[in-house]
Design a protein around this motif. Structure first.
Motif, PDB file in Angstrom:
ATOM      1  N   UNK A  38       0.828  -1.208   0.000  1.00  0.00           N
ATOM      2  CA  UNK A  38       0.000   0.000   0.000  1.00  0.00           C
ATOM      3  C   UNK A  38       0.864   1.261   0.000  1.00  0.00           C
ATOM      4  N   UNK A  39       1.850   1.306   0.867  1.00  0.00           N
ATOM      5  CA  UNK A  39       2.717   2.482   0.947  1.00  0.00           C
ATOM      6  C   UNK A  39       3.520   2.631  -0.343  1.00  0.00           C
ATOM      7  N   UNK A  40       3.951   1.520  -0.909  1.00  0.00           N
ATOM      8  CA  UNK A  40       4.669   1.566  -2.182  1.00  0.00           C
ATOM      9  C   UNK A  40       3.844   2.201  -3.285  1.00  0.00           C
ATOM     10  N   UNK A  41       2.546   1.933  -3.311  1.00  0.00           N
ATOM     11  CA  UNK A  41       1.660   2.544  -4.303  1.00  0.00           C
ATOM     12  C   UNK A  41       1.549   4.056  -4.080  1.00  0.00           C
ATOM     13  N   UNK A  42       1.433   4.467  -2.819  1.00  0.00           N
ATOM     14  CA  UNK A  42       1.343   5.902  -2.526  1.00  0.00           C
ATOM     15  C   UNK A  42       2.645   6.612  -2.894  1.00  0.00           C
ATOM     16  N   UNK A  43       3.774   5.997  -2.601  1.00  0.00           N
ATOM     17  CA  UNK A  43       5.073   6.582  -2.951  1.00  0.00           C
ATOM     18  C   UNK A  43       5.217   6.656  -4.471  1.00  0.00           C
ATOM     19  N   UNK A  44       4.821   5.610  -5.173  1.00  0.00           N
ATOM     20  CA  UNK A  44       4.898   5.610  -6.637  1.00  0.00           C
ATOM     21  C   UNK A  44       4.060   6.747  -7.227  1.00  0.00           C
ATOM     22  N   UNK A  45       2.916   7.022  -6.628  1.00  0.00           N
ATOM     23  CA  UNK A  45       2.088   8.133  -7.098  1.00  0.00           C
ATOM     24  C   UNK A  45       2.799   9.469  -6.931  1.00  0.00           C
ATOM     25  N   UNK A  46       3.502   9.644  -5.812  1.00  0.00           N
ATOM     26  CA  UNK A  46       4.261  10.880  -5.615  1.00  0.00           C
ATOM     27  C   UNK A  46       5.335  11.000  -6.688  1.00  0.00           C
ATOM     28  N   UNK A  47       6.105   9.948  -6.864  1.00  0.00           N
ATOM     29  CA  UNK A  47       7.215   9.971  -7.822  1.00  0.00           C
ATOM     30  C   UNK A  47       6.711  10.261  -9.231  1.00  0.00           C
ATOM     31  N   UNK A  71      -4.436   3.907  -5.991  1.00  0.00           N
ATOM     32  CA  UNK A  71      -5.278   4.230  -4.834  1.00  0.00           C
ATOM     33  C   UNK A  71      -6.313   3.143  -4.567  1.00  0.00           C
ATOM     34  N   UNK A  72      -6.726   2.452  -5.609  1.00  0.00           N
ATOM     35  CA  UNK A  72      -7.660   1.339  -5.414  1.00  0.00           C
ATOM     36  C   UNK A  72      -6.977   0.232  -4.589  1.00  0.00           C
ATOM     37  N   UNK A  73      -5.717  -0.025  -4.881  1.00  0.00           N
ATOM     38  CA  UNK A  73      -4.955  -1.019  -4.126  1.00  0.00           C
ATOM     39  C   UNK A  73      -4.773  -0.557  -2.683  1.00  0.00           C
ATOM     40  N   UNK A  74      -4.414   0.713  -2.494  1.00  0.00           N
ATOM     41  CA  UNK A  74      -4.252   1.260  -1.149  1.00  0.00           C
ATOM     42  C   UNK A  74      -5.545   1.086  -0.354  1.00  0.00           C
ATOM     43  N   UNK A  75      -6.661   1.431  -0.951  1.00  0.00           N
ATOM     44  CA  UNK A  75      -7.951   1.327  -0.246  1.00  0.00           C
ATOM     45  C   UNK A  75      -8.343  -0.119   0.046  1.00  0.00           C
ATOM     46  N   UNK A  76      -7.908  -1.050  -0.793  1.00  0.00           N
ATOM     47  CA  UNK A  76      -8.214  -2.462  -0.571  1.00  0.00           C
ATOM     48  C   UNK A  76      -7.417  -3.043   0.592  1.00  0.00           C
ATOM     49  N   UNK A  77      -6.258  -2.466   0.872  1.00  0.00           N
ATOM     50  CA  UNK A  77      -5.380  -3.005   1.911  1.00  0.00           C
ATOM     51  C   UNK A  77      -5.576  -2.296   3.249  1.00  0.00           C
ATOM     52  N   UNK A 115      -2.772   6.445   5.551  1.00  0.00           N
ATOM     53  CA  UNK A 115      -3.267   5.074   5.549  1.00  0.00           C
ATOM     54  C   UNK A 115      -3.236   4.561   6.981  1.00  0.00           C
ATOM     55  N   UNK A 116      -4.351   4.043   7.438  1.00  0.00           N
ATOM     56  CA  UNK A 116      -4.441   3.480   8.780  1.00  0.00           C
ATOM     57  C   UNK A 116      -4.647   1.985   8.626  1.00  0.00           C
ATOM     58  N   UNK A 117      -3.870   1.230   9.378  1.00  0.00           N
ATOM     59  CA  UNK A 117      -3.948  -0.223   9.350  1.00  0.00           C
ATOM     60  C   UNK A 117      -4.269  -0.687  10.765  1.00  0.00           C
ATOM     61  N   UNK A 118      -5.340  -1.436  10.915  1.00  0.00           N
ATOM     62  CA  UNK A 118      -5.713  -1.993  12.214  1.00  0.00           C
ATOM     63  C   UNK A 118      -5.636  -3.497  12.065  1.00  0.00           C
ATOM     64  N   UNK A 132     -11.468  -5.506   8.543  1.00  0.00           N
ATOM     65  CA  UNK A 132     -12.132  -4.471   7.759  1.00  0.00           C
ATOM     66  C   UNK A 132     -11.142  -3.776   6.844  1.00  0.00           C
ATOM     67  N   UNK A 133     -11.644  -3.246   5.759  1.00  0.00           N
ATOM     68  CA  UNK A 133     -10.788  -2.567   4.798  1.00  0.00           C
ATOM     69  C   UNK A 133     -11.142  -1.091   4.718  1.00  0.00           C
TER      70      UNK A 133
END
Length: 139
Positions: A45-54, A103-109, A126-129, A134-135
């Protein structure tokens, strides 16, 4: 782990910096005893967010100081939040074939995802519990 722990990194928003950022986050997650199966999800998930920034954050900007920031916070209750921050512009784009799944992947995870867009940049939280299955919900 006793009490909250955190990792705060700032680096150039380049593809070359994405891997070391991911490795540092992986080491942090191991240090705070996040289970391996959860580590893989968080790194994805974090990798996807970082890739979006780059790829997108600074595309149409004239500033030369392209930075990204990562802030991870873990608590004793199996909770983790990770912010990926840039000083670029969030671009709303129409969907492209075979693109735009980050972002779809981030939201799924993640359990919860929020995107704060303003004139100072974009913050994806991104919050992970790890106690619940739950997603993501938009926050």
């Amino acid at each position: 782990m006793t009490g909250p722990s955190q990792l705060h990194l700032r680096c150039a928003a380049t593809a070359e910096r994405a891997r070391p950022l991911r490795h540092a986050l992986g080491a942090f997650l191991a240090a705070v005893d996040v289970e391996r199966s959860n580590v893989d999800d968080v790194l994805t998930a974090v990798g996807e967010a970082v890739a979006n920034v780059v790829e997108h954050a600074y595309r149409y900007q004239t500033i030369s100081d392209f930075e990204m920031e990562l802030l991870a916070r873990a608590d004793d209750g199996n909770g983790l939040s990770v912010d990926v921050v840039d000083r670029g512009r969030f671009l709303e784009r129409p969907p492209l074939p075979d693109r735009g799944f980050g972002l779809m992947i981030v939201r799924a995870i993640a359990t919860q995802v929020s995107i704060d867009k303003n004139e100072l940049g974009t913050r994806v939280r991104m919050v992970f519990d790890f106690r619940r299955g739950e997603r993501a919900t938009e926050g």
